[in-house]
Enzyme design. Structure first.
Site, PDB file in Angstrom:
ATOM      1  CB  CYS A 209      -6.077  13.843  -8.461  1.00 41.24           C
ATOM      2  SG  CYS A 209      -6.657  12.224  -8.996  1.00 41.24           S
ATOM      3  CG  HIS A 289      -1.429  23.536 -17.183  1.00 39.86           C
ATOM      4  ND1 HIS A 289      -1.068  22.556 -18.081  1.00 39.86           N
ATOM      5  CD2 HIS A 289      -2.791  23.469 -17.101  1.00 39.86           C
ATOM      6  CE1 HIS A 289      -2.149  21.942 -18.534  1.00 39.86           C
ATOM      7  NE2 HIS A 289      -3.209  22.472 -17.952  1.00 39.86           N
ATOM      8  CG  HIS A 370       1.841  19.032  10.185  1.00 37.58           C
ATOM      9  ND1 HIS A 370       2.146  18.032  11.088  1.00 37.58           N
ATOM     10  CD2 HIS A 370       1.552  20.137  10.936  1.00 37.58           C
ATOM     11  CE1 HIS A 370       2.035  18.496  12.312  1.00 37.58           C
ATOM     12  NE2 HIS A 370       1.672  19.770  12.253  1.00 37.58           N
ATOM     13  CG  HIS A 374      -2.344  13.502  -5.322  1.00 38.06           C
ATOM     14  ND1 HIS A 374      -3.718  13.480  -5.223  1.00 38.06           N
ATOM     15  CD2 HIS A 374      -2.043  12.750  -6.410  1.00 38.06           C
ATOM     16  CE1 HIS A 374      -4.209  12.757  -6.202  1.00 38.06           C
ATOM     17  NE2 HIS A 374      -3.217  12.299  -6.938  1.00 38.06           N
ATOM     18  CG  HIS A 403      -4.530   0.644   4.374  1.00 38.41           C
ATOM     19  ND1 HIS A 403      -5.476   0.471   5.387  1.00 38.41           N
ATOM     20  CD2 HIS A 403      -4.049  -0.591   4.097  1.00 38.41           C
ATOM     21  CE1 HIS A 403      -5.542  -0.804   5.701  1.00 38.41           C
ATOM     22  NE2 HIS A 403      -4.688  -1.479   4.948  1.00 38.41           N
ATOM     23  CG  ASN A 407      -6.944   8.349  -6.297  1.00 37.17           C
ATOM     24  OD1 ASN A 407      -7.498   9.393  -5.992  1.00 37.17           O
ATOM     25  ND2 ASN A 407      -6.047   8.278  -7.259  1.00 37.17           N
TER      26      ASN A 407
END
Length: 474
Positions: A209, A289, A370, A374, A403, A407
């Site tokens: 993702c 990572h 802001h 994720h 919502h 995903n």
């Protein structure tokens, strides 16, 4: 030529000035046969010479800085794919498909129903076409059609909104975590839009993702490295069709409940003449990572179950790993973005804490207006909120995006960005932090500066429903 990513523009000028000044002294000492110490005495006795030397150093340093500074990276515009309403995936649609497929047990069906009801997803997310077909098998052709539909719709919209001639595209980056056909998806884009032969293409896969932000970071590095104006198109998509799991392993069944169809495309450039037309400028990027740690590496892992069905297992350790990796990530990000007051507060807290007490978490809302977090799942959003000590109003866009769209993997941050714009919250000069997690385990951050107020765009995916958000049910 190597750059200094941790130095500001002013610090680079100072460094150039100091280096050039001492180089000037060394030059005079070597070629005039005068010792450096004696030369310094002569200069101190002759203020005019010192002033001229300093003026010369300043002039050359400024010219050197403007010649070698990285070019700004601008986001001209982006677009999010929104499927037709007949592709909406309600709980009823999901249960009907599971029963028609007759591939999972009754216990697994009950488990998925419970996950769905607790997931935070609404009844307006979108499913791939094969869910609605009479044949329940997700064939390769369905995955190709899913990729074509999403990518072409998003890229068409970006070209239309920016007015950029597609023949000017120099770089194409396509990322899809679980679908990598041959020819590649980037080649599909080149073929569709008849891009020039000199175009450079990149195809990213298996990065989870976070690959959307990784693709943007890759594009930014290419754009900054060039002294001539370049244009890069970034396409972020995930294939749900071939990643549907038909076994009974509960850790793998979770993905069926939360992942949905989505795609986004963004057009970026380093052309400063288009600054007024651009939406945002990239200020910072950071990728970490954590795959050296075995638990982090296996937190989300694709493999076959005991019956030979392939799926992505989301382990119970995933949320703990996400919180731990985020804590390590922000330790590197904080010095680059936080104001001095917050850094001093954190340093004092770290020095005075001991035993079981931990240093206070810096307030990142002082650095950004802001936060675009994720939207991997309800538990992930809540964990990020706890680690960063964020108010519910800060995590609202992430919760509402989950919502409304579910995903959609690596394209989620763009749907969330569209939420900010639909609400009219972005103002010129505002700073935004985009944060995403990926398998492996990876954490990626992008920091943007808004160059204009939120526009009212015809293709914003929230346009027909933003008046109903935020919803209270969560």
């Amino acid at each position: 030529m190597k750059s200094f990513p941790h130095l500001s523009h002013i610090q680079l000028i100072h460094l150039s000035f100091v280096s050039l000044f001492f180089s000037t002294l060394l030059f005079h000492a070597v070629f005039s046969g005068t010792s450096a110490t004696h030369l310094l005495r002569l200069l101190s006795a002759a203020p005019a010479s010192v002033s001229l030397s300093c003026a010369w150093c300043v002039l050359v340093s400024v010219l050197y800085f403007y010649h070698t500074r990285p070019r700004p990276v601008l986001l001209l515009n982006y677009a999010c794919f929104k499927p037709e309403s007949d592709r909406r995936c309600t709980l009823e649609v999901s249960e009907y498909f599971v029963r028609r497929s007759n591939r999972v047990s009754g216990e697994s069906e009950s488990f998925m129903r419970g996950i769905y009801l607790k997931s935070g997803l609404g009844d307006e997310t979108y499913a791939p076409k094969f869910i609605f077909e009479e044949n329940c098998d997700p064939k390769f052709e369905y995955a190709v059609d899913e990729a074509r539909e999403g990518m072409f719709a998003a890229v068409d919209a970006v070209f239309f909104k920016t007015g950029i001639d597609r023949r000017r595209i120099d770089v194409v980056i396509v990322t899809s975590g679980g679908f990598s056909p041959a020819p590649s998806l980037s080649s599909l884009v080149v073929n569709r839009y008849k891009l020039k032969p000199e175009v450079k293409t990149f195809n990213l896969s298996g990065m989870g993702c976070s690959s959307g932000l990784i693709a943007v970071d890759l594009a930014a590095k290419i754009l900054r490295s060039s002294r001539k104006p370049l244009y890069a198109i970034v396409v972020v998509i995930e294939s749900i069709s071939l990643n549907w799991y038909f076994g009974d392993n509960r850790s793998m069944l979770v993905t069926n409940c939360i992942f949905r169809v989505g795609c986004a495309a963004a057009l970026m450039t380093n052309d400063q003449t288009l600054r007024r037309a651009a939406k945002m400028e990239l200020s910072h990027s950071l990728r970490t990572h954590h795959g050296a740690d075995e638990s982090a590496y296996r937190a989300a892992f694709q493999h076959e179950d005991a019956e030979g069905y392939t799926g992505v297992a989301l382990t119970k350790d995933l949320i703990r790993v996400a919180g731990l990796c985020l804590s390590r990530h922000i330790k590197q990000l904080a010095p680059r973005v936080l104001p001095l007051s917050q850094l001093a507060h954190y340093l004092y807290s770290a020095m005075t804490s001991g035993g079981d007490s931990k240093p206070a978490v810096p307030d990142f809302t002082t650095a950004f207006e802001h936060l675009c977090i994720h939207t991997g799942g309800k538990a992930v959003i809540e964990k990020v909120g706890r680690v960063l000590k964020l108010h519910d109003s800060v995590t609202e866009p992430a919760r509402m995006t989950l919502h409304r769209f579910g995903n959609t993997s690596s394209s989620l941050v763009f749907y969330e960005l569209a939420y900010f714009e639909a609400k009219g919250r972005l103002k010129k000069g505002d700073r935004m932090w985009m944060l995403a997690f990926g398998t492996g385990f990876k954490v990626c951050s992008l920091v943007w500066k808004c160059l204009k107020d939120s526009p009212d765009e015809f293709d914003n995916p929230w346009k027909d429903c933003i008046h109903r958000y935020p919803v209270k049910a969560w």
